[in-house]
Design an enzyme around this catalytic site. Structure first.
Site, PDB file in Angstrom:
ATOM      1  N   ASP B  23       0.875  -1.170   0.000  1.00  0.00           N
ATOM      2  CA  ASP B  23       0.000   0.000   0.000  1.00  0.00           C
ATOM      3  C   ASP B  23       0.912   1.220   0.000  1.00  0.00           C
ATOM      4  O   ASP B  23       1.495   1.570   1.017  1.00  0.00           O
ATOM      5  CB  ASP B  23      -0.901  -0.030   1.247  1.00  0.00           C
ATOM      6  CG  ASP B  23      -1.731   1.243   1.397  1.00  0.00           C
ATOM      7  OD1 ASP B  23      -1.657   2.117   0.517  1.00  0.00           O
ATOM      8  OD2 ASP B  23      -2.455   1.343   2.410  1.00  0.00           O
ATOM      9  N   LYS B  86       2.949  11.320  -3.494  1.00  0.00           N
ATOM     10  CA  LYS B  86       1.939  10.607  -4.274  1.00  0.00           C
ATOM     11  C   LYS B  86       1.035  11.597  -5.025  1.00  0.00           C
ATOM     12  O   LYS B  86       0.528  11.298  -6.092  1.00  0.00           O
ATOM     13  CB  LYS B  86       1.110   9.740  -3.326  1.00  0.00           C
ATOM     14  CG  LYS B  86       0.140   8.797  -4.017  1.00  0.00           C
ATOM     15  CD  LYS B  86      -0.538   7.911  -2.988  1.00  0.00           C
ATOM     16  CE  LYS B  86      -1.518   6.945  -3.613  1.00  0.00           C
ATOM     17  NZ  LYS B  86      -2.149   6.107  -2.585  1.00  0.00           N
ATOM     18  N   GLU B 184      -7.196   0.566  -4.616  1.00  0.00           N
ATOM     19  CA  GLU B 184      -7.207   0.489  -3.157  1.00  0.00           C
ATOM     20  C   GLU B 184      -8.545   0.030  -2.572  1.00  0.00           C
ATOM     21  O   GLU B 184      -8.572  -0.878  -1.737  1.00  0.00           O
ATOM     22  CB  GLU B 184      -6.771   1.836  -2.563  1.00  0.00           C
ATOM     23  CG  GLU B 184      -5.274   2.045  -2.713  1.00  0.00           C
ATOM     24  CD  GLU B 184      -4.829   3.495  -2.630  1.00  0.00           C
ATOM     25  OE1 GLU B 184      -5.644   4.345  -2.256  1.00  0.00           O
ATOM     26  OE2 GLU B 184      -3.663   3.767  -2.955  1.00  0.00           O
ATOM     27  N   ASP B 206     -13.109   5.263   0.979  1.00  0.00           N
ATOM     28  CA  ASP B 206     -11.674   5.304   1.248  1.00  0.00           C
ATOM     29  C   ASP B 206     -11.182   6.743   1.201  1.00  0.00           C
ATOM     30  O   ASP B 206     -11.011   7.317   0.127  1.00  0.00           O
ATOM     31  CB  ASP B 206     -10.954   4.440   0.199  1.00  0.00           C
ATOM     32  CG  ASP B 206      -9.442   4.407   0.404  1.00  0.00           C
ATOM     33  OD1 ASP B 206      -8.934   5.110   1.288  1.00  0.00           O
ATOM     34  OD2 ASP B 206      -8.772   3.663  -0.335  1.00  0.00           O
TER      35      ASP B 206
END
Lengths: 188, 615
Positions: B23, B86, B184, B206
């Site tokens: 992850d 990211k 994800e 999420d």
């Protein structure tokens, strides 16, 4: 369009799922078949197979996914049926025109949509969305009814009528897409 | 075209290697594996921590520090310590503007996005991410006492093609074979679904540090079918921190000039946010300023984000063809779902509270580990299958800048579609193909993925040529495009790569360089990089001079050969990276006219952008 032409056309999506071409299909069994075939064909379920088999399974899975997306959605299914019977609404060379009165109505609504979004009236947008959704569903049902009557050995003019209804459905769909774009703009 | 879909060669039986799930998060990253049938997170940082802060520090002496220690260095060296990279994956310079409170130094000039750091050249977001992945790989190797070469890396479901490509590049750069880029929320659903053994329709909500995803899945007899996904690849806890910091600045009517102050204020904002998850009011101090902040203050400050989240949830439900009553449960994933305010949003949108039965911070890595286990062939072909979708529609620009969608958002992967196009001018010999991603009607409002030019259409009247354009999206959500003219069979294939992406050669080169990097010695690393660069350049130059001698006069050719010989000598004698670098630049400069002439002689024109007027 006659039945002969229909059988000569591409019915492979229905064949893939081993069902007869029809307006009404049983969605749970369609899903069950989709899952069964996916478990058999999907590259992820064939990690031990050789490269050639897996490339082949990839092609087949992509085709299966497209077939399922088409057959599981009533609007896409209706358009696909029409295509089988020789009326291709995606053919831009030969566009089928919606009735003038309908187009006028659309224009009017589009003006309302513009105004609602310029004045940032989210409740107005929601009302338009609800209205258009209901109108689209109604048109789709009318189209499906004509298709039911026209398929097989039914009167060919029924298919033309179905096509006209489905053209209107597409107008509603585009309208709804625009509503969504405006909603997205207002939310950010 | 299928060979473009990057299917792996079948496995030969080999010594036991384990595939891991990673992850790669905005604020922290985890690595997990399946041990005795159970997904387990492995130690990823110092002091047995499972969470590795996604923070990379570049020291003046050239060493690289990742994780908790890097985070500790952030207050001292805010500009050389990169976090939340990211958010920059697959982005252009023009995409980066609203980060006014961040402390990064963007490398000046055109070209791909990169950050200036001390101790070496500017680093790209892909390289920074690769540092994080490399550490995770090392820690996993240590924890499992086995070699790790394969991984499933998770990405936000709403990542576009460029962001996915960048993530895959980072994996390769870290020396990993990326078995799959897994969404994800889908990973979370896999871990959750297997644990709870429930069936039906579920929402995975999420909200992490930098991204927001909502996916709706149907779980039925081992099939995890994603029905719809929506989200925002730039919305998360980081944005909340920024909003809090900005609200505080406004409240106190102050400006923040130094990077250090920015860092301190953002850190205070983050702590404030976290403490308000447990307490109802919290006192915050910044320099001479003090304030008491309540949950209600926080709720108001971040309220603007609710609209965006609400819109995405509504759209996902609509696309899935479901009402909120059809949803069995809402699974909460991501650190930001710990906030009471976010939990109340979930309840407001879906009419029932969210569940956090599996640790929201670990569940994604655990799901990735399960998928890695399935894909690496360690288990027998099982009756478990993930069916995921593309998050954004893919289409082509047509006349008037409009978009013709070939694959609609939420199409199940793998997906293929073709469409016929025709010429609109008599005798038109070429056609520009512009591939875009997004939902908007106009191409300019969508994300541009690639432009290429199909040449050699035989002259015929307008509307007679038949050009078939085919899209394929593989299981990673990555697109390849091919176009061919049906009458002549002229064909062109393109694996869509963003202009700022890395080529295979770039990656290979960086990989070679990173072998030296393991020595943690910046001088040898820099030297090795320059040596590699010199060798590459010499090889390339001699190849081009052989192939394109017509582009050079005799004098120019002998001058270039002489300069190349000098660089070759230097390459064998010097241990100084800087000297070598200067020689490389000098040769590059000298060869510039030559390479420009080659470029102009049209060989590489295939991928050049053209106006759409010929379409």
């Amino acid at each position: 369009m006659d039945a002969e032409k229909a059988s000569a056309a591409d019915t492979s999506f229905f064949e893939l799922f081993q069902i007869e071409p029809s307006v009404d299909i049983h969605l749970p069994s369609l899903e069950a078949t989709y899952h069964r075939l996916s478990l058999k064909l999907h590259p992820d379920c064939n990690t031990h197979a050789d490269l050639k088999t897996r490339l082949h399974s990839l092609e087949q899975t992509a085709q299966l996914n497209r077939a399922y997306a088409t057959l599981s959605n009533p609007q896409r299914r209706a358009l696909y049926l029409l295509k089988i019977y020789g009326i291709n609404l995606e053919d831009s060379q030969n566009p089928l025109q919606a009735p003038l009165s309908f187009l006028n109505h659309m224009l009017e609504l589009r003006e309302q949509l513009q105004q609602a979004s310029l004045s940032r009236q989210t409740d107005k947008l929601e009302n338009l969305e609800r209205f258009a959704t209901e109108a689209m569903e109604k048109k789709l049902e009318l189209g499906c009814q004509c298709l039911r009557d026209g398929l097989g050995h039914g009167p060919p003019e029924k298919l033309q009528q179905a096509a006209l209804h489905l053209v209107c459905v597409r107008y509603w769909q585009r309208f709804l897409e625009d509503v969504e774009c405006f909603q997205e703009e207002l939310s950010s | 075209m299928s060979e473009l879909l990057q299917i792996r060669e079948p496995k030969k039986p080999s010594p036991p290697t384990q595939a891991v799930g990673i992850d790669l998060g905005t604020t922290h990253s985890l690595v997990a594996t399946v041990a005795q049938g159970q997904p387990t997170c492995l130690v990823a940082d110092e002091e047995d921590a499972l969470l590795l802060p996604s923070v990379v520090h570049y020291s003046a002496n050239g060493s690289v520090v990742v994780g908790k220690y890097a985070k500790q260095l952030a207050s001292q060296f805010p500009e050389d310590t990169l976090s939340s990279v990211k958010r920059f994956m697959g982005k252009n310079r023009s995409d980066v503007d609203a980060m006014q409170l961040k402390t990064y130094r963007l490398a000046p000039g055109e070209g791909p996005l990169a950050f200036q750091v001390s101790g070496g050249p500017a680093v790209s977001p892909v390289e920074v991410s690769a540092e994080i992945l490399r550490i995770l790989k090392q820690r996993a190797c240590a924890a499992l006492s086995s070699k790790i070469t394969q991984a499933v890396i998770t990405v936000p479901a709403y990542f576009d093609n460029a962001q996915r490509q960048a993530t895959q590049d980072a994996g390769k750069l870290a020396g990993l074979e990326v078995l799959r880029l897994l969404n994800e929320p889908t990973a979370a659903a896999l871990a959750y679904g297997l644990q709870s053994k429930k069936q039906g329709c579920f929402v995975v909500f999420d909200l992490g540090g930098g991204t927001f995803d909502i996916s709706i899945l149907k779980l039925k007899e081992g099939i995890f079918e994603v029905k719809a996904t929506a989200g925002d690849s730039a919305l998360g806890g980081d944005d909340f921190d920024l909003s809090i910091a900005q609200a505080l600045l406004q409240k106190w009517d102050i400006e923040v000039p130094t990077p250090f102050q920015k860092y301190v204020l953002l850190e205070a904002a983050r702590q404030l946010k976290e403490r308000l998850s447990h307490e109802t009011k919290v006192e915050i101090r910044f320099e001479a300023h003090v304030a008491e902040i309540t949950r209600e203050d926080l709720r108001q400050w971040i309220a603007p984000f609710f609209k965006r989240i609400h819109f995405a949830c509504k759209r996902a439900l609509k696309d899935a063809g479901l009402a909120k009553e059809d949803i069995q449960a809402i699974v909460l994933v991501g650190g930001s779902t710990r906030m009471p305010c976010v939990q109340s949003w979930v309840e407001e949108i879906f009419g029932k509270p969210g569940l956090a039965e599996v640790d929201p911070e670990k569940v994604v890595a655990m799901g990735a580990a399960i998928q890695a286990q399935l894909l690496c062939g360690a288990t027998k072909d099982s009756e478990l299958l993930l069916l995921d979708v593309i998050p954004l529609s893919l289409g082509l620009e047509t006349m008037g800048g409009m978009v013709e969608k070939l694959l609609l958002r939420n199409s199940t992967l793998p997906a293929k579609a073709t469409q016929l196009f025709t010429t609109f001018q008599d005798g038109q010999s070429g056609m520009d193909i512009h591939v875009v991603q997004g939902e908007r009607e106009m191409a300019k409002d969508c994300r541009s993925l690639a432009k290429f030019h199909l040449k050699g259409i035989p002259p015929m009247a307008a509307g007679l040529a038949r050009v078939e354009v085919g899209f394929s999206v593989d299981a990673n959500g990555l697109l390849s495009v091919e176009a061919h003219e049906l009458a002549t069979g002229i064909q062109q294939r393109v694996v869509v790569q963003p202009s700022h992406g890395l080529s295979e050669e770039d990656i290979e080169q960086m990989l070679k360089a990173s072998i030296r990097h393991a020595q943690e010695d910046i001088f040898s690393r820099l030297l090795a990089e320059q040596q590699m660069e010199a060798k590459r350049m010499l090889a390339e130059l001699s190849k081009q001079m052989g192939e394109h001698s017509e582009c050079l006069s005799v004098e120019e050719a002998s001058a270039l050969s002489e300069a190349a010989k000098q660089l070759e000598t230097l390459l064998e004698t010097t241990q100084e990276a800087a000297k070598l670098r200067n020689a490389i630049l000098a040769l590059d400069n000298q060869a510039k006219n030559f390479t420009e002439r080659i470029m102009n002689s049209s060989i590489n024109s295939v991928l050049q952008g053209h106006s759409m007027s010929e379409f």
